[in-house]
Design a protein around this motif. Structure first.
Motif, PDB file in Angstrom:
ATOM      1  N   PRO A 212       0.775  -1.240   0.000  1.00  0.00           N
ATOM      2  CA  PRO A 212       0.000   0.000   0.000  1.00  0.00           C
ATOM      3  C   PRO A 212       0.815   1.302   0.000  1.00  0.00           C
ATOM      4  CG  PRO A 212      -0.869  -1.565   1.601  1.00  0.00           C
ATOM      5  CD  PRO A 212       0.417  -2.125   1.094  1.00  0.00           C
ATOM      6  N   GLY A 213       1.726   1.532   0.970  1.00  0.00           N
ATOM      7  CA  GLY A 213       2.447   2.794   0.975  1.00  0.00           C
ATOM      8  C   GLY A 213       2.833   3.251   2.370  1.00  0.00           C
ATOM      9  N   LEU A 215       1.732   5.697   4.537  1.00  0.00           N
ATOM     10  CA  LEU A 215       0.799   6.015   5.632  1.00  0.00           C
ATOM     11  C   LEU A 215       0.486   4.785   6.477  1.00  0.00           C
ATOM     12  CD1 LEU A 215      -2.084   8.381   4.446  1.00  0.00           C
ATOM     13  CD2 LEU A 215      -0.492   8.748   6.325  1.00  0.00           C
ATOM     14  N   SER A 216       0.404   3.633   5.837  1.00  0.00           N
ATOM     15  CA  SER A 216       0.149   2.407   6.596  1.00  0.00           C
ATOM     16  C   SER A 216       1.452   1.793   7.105  1.00  0.00           C
ATOM     17  CB  SER A 216      -0.636   1.393   5.762  1.00  0.00           C
ATOM     18  OG  SER A 216      -0.091   1.255   4.476  1.00  0.00           O
ATOM     19  N   PHE A 219       2.739   2.652  10.745  1.00  0.00           N
ATOM     20  CA  PHE A 219       2.221   1.981  11.940  1.00  0.00           C
ATOM     21  C   PHE A 219       3.088   0.781  12.338  1.00  0.00           C
ATOM     22  CE2 PHE A 219      -1.232  -0.348  14.324  1.00  0.00           C
ATOM     23  CZ  PHE A 219      -1.464   0.636  15.270  1.00  0.00           C
ATOM     24  N   SER A 220       3.894   0.282  11.391  1.00  0.00           N
ATOM     25  CA  SER A 220       4.752  -0.867  11.715  1.00  0.00           C
ATOM     26  C   SER A 220       5.831  -0.505  12.723  1.00  0.00           C
ATOM     27  CB  SER A 220       5.381  -1.452  10.446  1.00  0.00           C
ATOM     28  OG  SER A 220       6.282  -0.533   9.852  1.00  0.00           O
ATOM     29  N   THR A 223       3.988  -1.664  15.645  1.00  0.00           N
ATOM     30  CA  THR A 223       3.670  -3.089  15.762  1.00  0.00           C
ATOM     31  C   THR A 223       4.919  -3.967  15.775  1.00  0.00           C
ATOM     32  OG1 THR A 223       3.256  -3.216  13.367  1.00  0.00           O
ATOM     33  CG2 THR A 223       1.361  -2.864  14.794  1.00  0.00           C
ATOM     34  N   PHE A 224       5.983  -3.567  15.079  1.00  0.00           N
ATOM     35  CA  PHE A 224       7.217  -4.352  15.168  1.00  0.00           C
ATOM     36  C   PHE A 224       7.792  -4.279  16.587  1.00  0.00           C
ATOM     37  CE2 PHE A 224       8.283  -4.376  10.372  1.00  0.00           C
ATOM     38  CZ  PHE A 224       7.866  -5.692  10.253  1.00  0.00           C
TER      39      PHE A 224
ATOM     40  N   ILE B 109      -5.099  -9.073  16.188  1.00  0.00           N
ATOM     41  CA  ILE B 109      -3.844  -8.890  15.438  1.00  0.00           C
ATOM     42  C   ILE B 109      -3.956  -9.586  14.084  1.00  0.00           C
ATOM     43  CG2 ILE B 109      -2.722 -10.943  16.461  1.00  0.00           C
ATOM     44  CD1 ILE B 109      -0.084  -9.226  16.467  1.00  0.00           C
ATOM     45  N   VAL B 114       3.756  -6.406   7.349  1.00  0.00           N
ATOM     46  CA  VAL B 114       3.859  -5.786   8.667  1.00  0.00           C
ATOM     47  C   VAL B 114       2.638  -6.210   9.479  1.00  0.00           C
ATOM     48  CG1 VAL B 114       5.167  -3.824   7.787  1.00  0.00           C
ATOM     49  CG2 VAL B 114       2.706  -3.653   7.946  1.00  0.00           C
ATOM     50  N   PRO B 115       2.813  -6.388  10.798  1.00  0.00           N
ATOM     51  CA  PRO B 115       1.661  -6.760  11.631  1.00  0.00           C
ATOM     52  C   PRO B 115       0.733  -5.560  11.806  1.00  0.00           C
ATOM     53  CG  PRO B 115       3.781  -7.030  12.803  1.00  0.00           C
ATOM     54  CD  PRO B 115       4.056  -6.259  11.565  1.00  0.00           C
ATOM     55  N   ASN B 116      -0.541  -5.831  12.053  1.00  0.00           N
ATOM     56  CA  ASN B 116      -1.498  -4.789  12.398  1.00  0.00           C
ATOM     57  C   ASN B 116      -2.246  -5.199  13.658  1.00  0.00           C
ATOM     58  OD1 ASN B 116      -2.200  -2.265  10.664  1.00  0.00           O
ATOM     59  ND2 ASN B 116      -1.419  -3.786   9.225  1.00  0.00           N
ATOM     60  N   VAL B 117      -2.524  -4.219  14.494  1.00  0.00           N
ATOM     61  CA  VAL B 117      -3.246  -4.507  15.742  1.00  0.00           C
ATOM     62  C   VAL B 117      -4.377  -3.506  15.924  1.00  0.00           C
ATOM     63  CG1 VAL B 117      -1.253  -5.519  16.928  1.00  0.00           C
ATOM     64  CG2 VAL B 117      -1.664  -3.062  17.110  1.00  0.00           C
ATOM     65  N   HIS B 149      -5.556   6.890  14.221  1.00  0.00           N
ATOM     66  CA  HIS B 149      -5.025   5.733  13.509  1.00  0.00           C
ATOM     67  C   HIS B 149      -6.200   5.073  12.786  1.00  0.00           C
ATOM     68  CE1 HIS B 149      -1.691   5.485  16.822  1.00  0.00           C
ATOM     69  NE2 HIS B 149      -1.543   6.524  16.033  1.00  0.00           N
ATOM     70  N   LYS B 151      -8.600   2.806  10.791  1.00  0.00           N
ATOM     71  CA  LYS B 151      -8.622   1.363  10.527  1.00  0.00           C
ATOM     72  C   LYS B 151      -9.555   1.076   9.360  1.00  0.00           C
ATOM     73  CE  LYS B 151      -6.438   0.219  14.454  1.00  0.00           C
ATOM     74  NZ  LYS B 151      -5.068  -0.291  14.478  1.00  0.00           N
ATOM     75  N   ILE B 164      -6.090  -2.986   8.115  1.00  0.00           N
ATOM     76  CA  ILE B 164      -4.863  -2.206   7.941  1.00  0.00           C
ATOM     77  C   ILE B 164      -5.058  -0.865   8.646  1.00  0.00           C
ATOM     78  CG2 ILE B 164      -5.647  -1.340   5.682  1.00  0.00           C
ATOM     79  CD1 ILE B 164      -2.678  -1.477   4.769  1.00  0.00           C
ATOM     80  N   THR B 165      -3.967  -0.325   9.141  1.00  0.00           N
ATOM     81  CA  THR B 165      -4.001   0.906   9.921  1.00  0.00           C
ATOM     82  C   THR B 165      -3.256   2.012   9.187  1.00  0.00           C
ATOM     83  OG1 THR B 165      -3.880  -0.474  11.897  1.00  0.00           O
ATOM     84  CG2 THR B 165      -3.473   1.898  12.193  1.00  0.00           C
ATOM     85  N   PHE B 166      -3.842   3.197   9.116  1.00  0.00           N
ATOM     86  CA  PHE B 166      -3.197   4.359   8.504  1.00  0.00           C
ATOM     87  C   PHE B 166      -3.014   5.433   9.568  1.00  0.00           C
ATOM     88  CE2 PHE B 166      -5.760   2.214   5.310  1.00  0.00           C
ATOM     89  CZ  PHE B 166      -4.816   1.968   4.331  1.00  0.00           C
ATOM     90  N   MET B 167      -1.836   6.033   9.616  1.00  0.00           N
ATOM     91  CA  MET B 167      -1.577   7.019  10.667  1.00  0.00           C
ATOM     92  C   MET B 167      -2.008   8.422  10.247  1.00  0.00           C
ATOM     93  SD  MET B 167       1.715   5.634  12.713  1.00  0.00           S
ATOM     94  CE  MET B 167       1.412   6.941  13.877  1.00  0.00           C
ATOM     95  N   GLU B 250      -3.954   4.092  -0.708  1.00  0.00           N
ATOM     96  CA  GLU B 250      -3.365   2.890  -0.107  1.00  0.00           C
ATOM     97  C   GLU B 250      -4.444   1.848   0.187  1.00  0.00           C
ATOM     98  OE1 GLU B 250      -0.443   3.459   2.974  1.00  0.00           O
ATOM     99  OE2 GLU B 250       0.353   5.284   2.058  1.00  0.00           O
ATOM    100  N   THR B 254      -5.010  -1.964  -1.366  1.00  0.00           N
ATOM    101  CA  THR B 254      -5.143  -3.096  -0.447  1.00  0.00           C
ATOM    102  C   THR B 254      -6.414  -3.896  -0.711  1.00  0.00           C
ATOM    103  OG1 THR B 254      -4.056  -1.737   1.241  1.00  0.00           O
ATOM    104  CG2 THR B 254      -5.171  -3.737   2.004  1.00  0.00           C
TER     105      THR B 254
END
Lengths: 321, 321
Positions: A212-213, A215-216, A219-220, A223-224, B109, B114-117, B149, B151, B164-167, B250, B254
């Motif tokens: 995706p890019g 902005l998403s 957030f890693s 989460t990482f 989760i 990348v993980p998402n929560v 954030h 969702k 997926i989460t966008f900031m 994004e 997705t």
């Protein structure tokens, strides 16, 4: 030549006898946002008054935000394509201390879907071209000035052909200091870019998460950390790698057609630590870094522009003498 | 049911007699980062002590950051795909005031590059599914919770399939308050999203400047101001449109394959003003917004999870009674 690199936060002055012959140099925290009472003229006297008295016919040339609308005298942007001669023909002037003329270098503007501007970088670039054998003569070359607002500049036969600005450094600093991502990170002991594993994982995420890019992907950073993929001390380096990775992806889509690497190396101009990060990252995105970095080419650039403007008359001299 | 929506900054309590039958509700600035002395138990007594005394067998269920590692008792994430029953089977419990058990909803989760929560949003989502006729039964549906954030949640037969989460919101606030872009903007009088021309130009720039991408597009907030394309009062709306535009790009990469619009509408859950901005933007990026927004579905969601967990036994009742 009295050459002034006069930006937002600081002012640097060089007393030059040639493109690389620095007789003296000084700096002060007197950028255009930090001027003493009395303003620009007083700042110049305070830093260089003795030089002005000792050399009554010394020409004065300034570059940087001093030529912006918030500066001493606005020097309207030159349009791309712009070479040193184009810039030199568009200097603004203002009366400085002791009735001396202060000449001011214009910035450069390029148009496109969104406009791009630079002020000060054009001077670094013409300095870099003078300092690097043959750079001006090459048909096409990429020069990269990493920093708060990274500039990628495509040169064509010595002129600035087009360029693009990435807010990489400012986004890093802003997120580091003021976002939830920054609050996850401990205070930097050895600098925020010191963890090479975190930095490389950031570059890898940018490549793999190109879509995706950004902005998403941001957030890693959270989460990482949450999932134990990275320790908290690695998160700042990861964020740095992530942002530089997206800068390189965007630069690639701007300047590289197809998957073949650029035929000539990318020249990095800027602070050593930052240039080393880019040197590490560039090959992972299809760019070849030049073997040398240049840390500061502003003095040389001001000399080249002054010469093109006829402010100084010199015997034939070589940069590489 | 005593239903608690207990986040980072605030705590909301609902006394419920059914999924939408709110007998009373209260809120306090007692999020997990703003607890009174005595911690979680004291906060609960302070807000709901009289309810606890009046209803000695009232079950208590809480959702949100109260279940995080920094919360009262960690409720480990449930993995996607996750429905209300999956969530209900994984509640954590802690002993609260007067020896009463406080049950806590786990977050969700998802893994990927990348993980998402999420924590709290899952409860809003199951509430939204209960409040919307037929939503749970549809094979696929997108639910969007815009905010700090954002969702985007893909539902499949009533379960959270992936997300997926966008900031977006945090990036807007951080750049607005702490970057050079924010310093160009006057203090907001009528809100930062009030200029529809600026907002729409931000959306258009995102579409047209999809490549290169966001890091370079951000600089246009500055240059559109410098070149007079936008007035300073329009810059905040422009930045808002730019960021929401990139979020939608994004999200599109997705969730949408090809150019055909999603067959069922996107349901927006969140604050009305923000949802209206997304409603305006969605069709420009190939999404159909649902005709209704939901402003808060947390109480209903907590009821649905409590029911699935067997915490409450009720006669057959309809959400739409």
């Amino acid at each position: 030549l009295l050459a002034l690199d006069w930006g937002t936060t600081s002012m640097r002055a060089y007393l030059l006898a040639g493109p690389t012959q620095v007789l003296a140099n000084r700096a002060a925290h007197m950028g255009i946002m930090h001027l003493p009472d009395g303003g620009f003229s007083a700042a110049l006297v305070s830093l260089c008054g003795d030089w002005l008295q000792r050399y009554p016919s010394l020409p004065i040339l300034a570059a940087g935000m001093v030529g912006s609308a918030q500066g001493w005298r606005e020097a309207p942007y030159a349009k791309t394509p712009a070479g040193a001669a184009d810039i030199a023909s568009r200097l603004s002037s203002v009366e400085g201390p002791m009735g001396r003329a202060v000449h001011i270098v214009p910035g450069v503007i390029s148009t496109g879907i969104v406009p791009n501007v630079m002020r000060g970088e054009e001077t670094q670039i013409f300095g870099a071209c003078a300092l690097h054998h043959g750079l001006a003569a090459e048909v096409r070359r990429l020069i990269v000035l990493p920093g708060t607002h990274s500039k990628w500049v495509a040169m064509r036969t010595g002129r600035i052909d087009n360029f693009i600005t990435f807010m990489t450094g400012e986004l890093f600093a802003t997120l580091r200091q003021h976002s939830i991502l920054g609050r996850l990170m401990p205070t930097a002991e050895h600098g925020d870019h010191a963890d090479s594993h975190g930095f490389d994982l950031g570059l890898a995420t940018a490549r793999e998460h190109r879509q995706p890019g950004l902005l998403s992907a941001l957030f890693s950073v959270r989460t990482f950390g949450l999932t134990g993929h990275l320790r908290v001390e690695q998160l700042a380096s990861y964020l740095s790698g992530l942002l530089i990775g997206y800068e390189l992806l965007e630069a690639k889509s701007t300047f590289l057609n197809g998957s073949a690497p650029l035929p000539t190396p990318v020249l990095l101009v800027g602070a050593g630590t930052l240039c080393e990060l880019y040197r590490r990252a560039l090959p992972q995105f299809g760019f070849l870094p030049h073997q040398d970095n240049l840390s500061n080419a502003a003095g040389t650039g001001l000399w080249m522009i002054a010469k093109a403007a006829g402010l100084i008359s010199t015997n034939h001299e070589s940069v590489h003498a």
